[in-house]
Design a protein around this motif. Structure first.
Motif, PDB file in Angstrom:
ATOM      1  N   GLY A   9     -10.004  22.597  57.055  1.00  0.00           N
ATOM      2  CA  GLY A   9      -8.931  21.746  56.555  1.00  0.00           C
ATOM      3  C   GLY A   9      -7.606  22.196  57.151  1.00  0.00           C
TER       4      GLY A   9
ATOM      5  N   GLN B 231     -10.965  22.695  48.104  1.00  0.00           N
ATOM      6  CA  GLN B 231      -9.704  22.873  48.822  1.00  0.00           C
ATOM      7  C   GLN B 231      -9.524  24.289  49.363  1.00  0.00           C
ATOM      8  OE1 GLN B 231      -6.825  24.594  47.852  1.00  0.00           O
ATOM      9  NE2 GLN B 231      -5.280  23.714  49.252  1.00  0.00           N
TER      10      GLN B 231
ATOM     11  N   ASP C  77      -2.144  18.685  52.300  1.00  0.00           N
ATOM     12  CA  ASP C  77      -3.477  19.139  52.682  1.00  0.00           C
ATOM     13  C   ASP C  77      -4.269  17.991  53.302  1.00  0.00           C
ATOM     14  OD1 ASP C  77      -3.087  21.708  51.799  1.00  0.00           O
ATOM     15  OD2 ASP C  77      -3.844  21.319  49.792  1.00  0.00           O
TER      16      ASP C  77
ATOM     17  N   LEU D 225      -7.978  17.371  54.206  1.00  0.00           N
ATOM     18  CA  LEU D 225      -9.279  17.960  53.933  1.00  0.00           C
ATOM     19  C   LEU D 225     -10.401  16.984  54.281  1.00  0.00           C
ATOM     20  CD1 LEU D 225      -8.572  19.413  50.367  1.00  0.00           C
ATOM     21  CD2 LEU D 225      -8.352  20.594  52.561  1.00  0.00           C
TER      22      LEU D 225
ATOM     23  N   HIS E 238      -3.226  22.419  56.439  1.00  0.00           N
ATOM     24  CA  HIS E 238      -2.071  22.286  55.549  1.00  0.00           C
ATOM     25  C   HIS E 238      -0.835  22.089  56.426  1.00  0.00           C
ATOM     26  CE1 HIS E 238       0.176  22.846  51.804  1.00  0.00           C
ATOM     27  NE2 HIS E 238       1.063  23.496  52.547  1.00  0.00           N
TER      28      HIS E 238
END
Length: 475
Positions: free
Chosen positions: A131, A122, A138, A140, A133
Motif C-alpha cells: 500500500g 491497513q 492511504d 490500499l 501513504h
C-alpha cells in the motif's frame, strides 16, 4: 549550509541562507457544509449497501432482533427469535457435517474477515509496501470476499493499478506473519485480482501418515500415496507421464517411491503393470527385491543394461502402435512399465565411467521423450537438482520437491517462479516426524504448487509386501 524542512508538503524546499525562515501556507478551499454532508451520507449509504451485499446472513441475524424489539417490544422479539439459535444448536449437535458446510464456514469467514483481515489490513499493507501513504491519504489494495475451507482462508484481493503478481509474491512472508499464519500463497484469479491462500492450521500434514492399504482393484491410473494439505487424498499420476522427485537426505523420497509401488501391486499381480527397479545405492529398493524379479539392477553396468532393455521395449511398442493408436491402455500383452530410479544423479553425473554415464543419460532421455505415449514411465529420485547433475530434468512433466537445502533449488526442481507462488521447500522441517514426506508438487497441467505429504512405508511394511507378493497373497 543547507537546511531541509520536514513534512510531506515542503520536503523539496531548501534554503542556502542560514537562519532564514521559509513560510509555506497551503491553499485552503472552503467547502460548503451541505456538500460535505452529502459526501458523508453517500459514503455511509454505500458502505451499508456493500455490507448487506457481502454479509446478508450476518446482517440479517444482527438486525432482525433489533427491528422486532422496536416494533413489538423485547418480549415478542425474544419469543420470535429464540427458536432460531435453538434450532441451529440442535442442528449442530445432531448433524455437524451439514451444519458446518452450510452455516459454519460462512460464519467463520465473516468473523475472520472482520476480526483478522479488515482489522489488520491497513497496517499490513503499508508496512509490507503493498500500500502507499501519499499526501495524507492511504492507497490500499481492496480486500474482497473471504472463503473458509477446513484448513485455510481464501482471501480475494483487488490489486492497485500498476501492481503485479510478483510484487505480492515477494512479500509472502510479510503477509503470513501479518495475518498470524505460518505461510501464504498467491495465485492470479483474473486480471487485476488475486487469491491469497492463508492456512489456519496444518492438521492434515502435521503428523506422519501410516502406510496406505493397497487398492482393491488393479489399476495403473493415479495411485493414492498420501494426503494434500486440504485433507483430500494425494493421487499421483504415473501412467502417461514421468515424475521427478528431489529432496535432501532424509526428506522422504523413499516414502513416495514405496507408496507408489504399493499402489501398483494389484496391477502388477494382474499383469497390467511392471516395475523395473534401478537401485545403485543398494539401500532402498533392495528391501523389496522380490517384487521386481529379474527386473532389478544395482551395479551401474546392470542399470545401463536394464535401461537399454526398457528402451528396446518402448521402441518395439512404438513400431507396433504407429498408425494404429496414439495412447496406451494397459493390457496383459502390453502392460504399463514403470522404471523406478533411486539416486539417478549417481548414474548420470557421479560415476567415474564416462561412457557408462553417457549410455545411461541417453537411455533416460530416450525414455522421457518417447516413453509415455506407449506406456513406459520413469519415476526418478535425486538429492542434487543442479543442471550439471541432472541435465534432463526438464523432460519430466510432473515434479515433486521435498525438503531442500537452498531456496534457489526450489525453482531448479519445480520451475521458475515456483517459490514465489508459495513452494517453500527450503522451509520444511528437518525433523523426520514433522517434515519427512512433506513436499510440493507441480503438475504439467498447473503452474501452482500443491503441498502434500506422502505416507510412510516402513521396512516392516516393505518386507510384508514382498512376502505377500511372493506367496501370491494380497499385499
Amino acid at each position: 549550509m543547507f537546511k531541509r524542512l520536514p513534512g510531506d508538503e515542503i520536503r523539496n524546499l531548501v534554503t542556502t541562507t542560514p537562519d532564514t525562515a521559509v513560510v509555506f501556507r497551503p491553499a485552503v478551499i472552503q467547502t460548503p457544509a451541505i456538500l460535505t454532508l452529502i459526501i458523508f451520507a453517500w459514503r455511509l449509504l454505500a458502505g451499508l449497501v456493500r455490507l448487506l451485499w457481502r454479509h446478508p446472513v450476518a446482517m440479517l441475524a444482527t438486525l432482525t432482533p433489533g427491528v422486532l424489539t422496536l416494533l413489538y417490544g423485547w418480549q415478542t422479539a425474544l419469543l420470535l427469535t429464540a427458536p432460531v439459535p435453538t434450532s441451529l444448536t440442535a442442528w449442530a449437535l445432531t448433524h455437524w457435517t451439514s451444519f458446518v458446510h452450510l452455516i459454519g464456514w460462512r460464519l467463520l469467514a465473516w468473523w475472520r474477515l472482520i476480526w483478522v483481515y479488515r482489522r489488520h489490513w491497513q497496517p499490513v499493507m503499508i508496512v509490507s509496501g503493498l500500500g502507499r501513504h501519499l499526501w495524507g491519504r492511504d492507497y490500499l489494495p481492496r480486500l474482497g470476499k473471504v472463503t473458509c475451507t477446513p484448513w485455510a482462508d481464501l482471501v480475494a484481493v483487488r490489486m492497485l493499478k500498476g501492481q503485479s503478481v510478483k510484487d505480492w509474491a515477494d512479500r509472502l512472508d510479510h503477509l503470513a506473519q501479518g495475518f498470524g499464519s505460518a505461510s501464504c500463497r498467491v495465485a492470479l484469479s483474473r486480471g487485476g485480482h488475486l487469491t491469497l491462500t492463508i492456512p489456519r492450521h496444518d492438521h492434515p500434514l502435521a503428523e506422519r501418515i501410516p502406510a496406505l492399504p493397497a487398492p482393491d482393484s488393479p489399476t495403473a491410473g493415479p495411485v493414492e500415496i498420501g494426503k494434500q494439505e486440504d485433507g483430500r487424498p494425494w493421487l499421483l499420476k504415473v501412467h502417461g507421464t514421468h515424475v521427478l522427485v528431489a529432496g535432501a537426505t532424509g526428506a522422504g523420497k523413499g516414502s513416495i517411491i514405496w507408496s507408489t509401488i504399493r499402489g501398483l501391486l494389484p496391477a502388477v499381480r494382474a499383469g497390467l503393470a511392471e516395475i523395473w527397479a534401478l537401485d545403485p545405492k543398494l539401500m532402498e529398493l533392495s528391501y523389496g527385491r522380490a517384487l521386481f524379479g529379474d527386473r532389478y539392477a544395482a551395479t551401474p553396468e546392470d542399470c545401463a543394461n536394464l535401461l537399454d532393455q526398457a528402451v528396446s521395449v518402448m521402441q518395439k511398442r512404438a513400431a507396433r502402435f504407429a498408425g494404429v493408436q496414439r495412447s496406451h491402455t494397459p493390457t496383459v500383452d502390453d502392460p504399463f512399465v514403470l522404471v523406478v530410479v533411486d539416486e539417478v544423479a549417481f548414474l548420470t553425473a557421479y560415476h567415474s565411467d564416462r561412457e557408462l554415464r553417457r549410455r545411461i543419460s541417453a537411455a533416460l532421455a530416450t525414455l522421457t521423450t518417447q516413453g509415455r505415449a506407449v506406456g513406459v514411465g520413469v519415476l526418478a529420485a535425486l538429492q542434487d537438482p543442479r543442471k550439471e547433475v541432472m541435465n534432463i530434468r526438464s523432460l519430466f512433466p510432473d515434479k515433486i520437491a521435498l525438503r531442500l537445502d537452498e531456496s534457489e533449488q526450489v525453482d531448479m526442481v519445480l520451475g521458475d517462479g515456483a517459490r514465489d507462488r508459495g513452494a517453500l521447500a527450503d522451509h520444511i522441517s528437518p525433523v523426520p516426524g514433522l517434515g519427512a514426506g512433506v513436499g510440493y508438487v507441480r503438475l504439467e497441467t498447473s503452474p501452482d504448487p500443491i503441498r502434500v505429504r506422502a505416507a510412510y512405508v516402513s521396512d516392516t511394511d516393505i518386507r510384508a509386501m514382498a512376502d505377500a507378493f511372493a506367496a501370491g497373497e494380497d499385499a
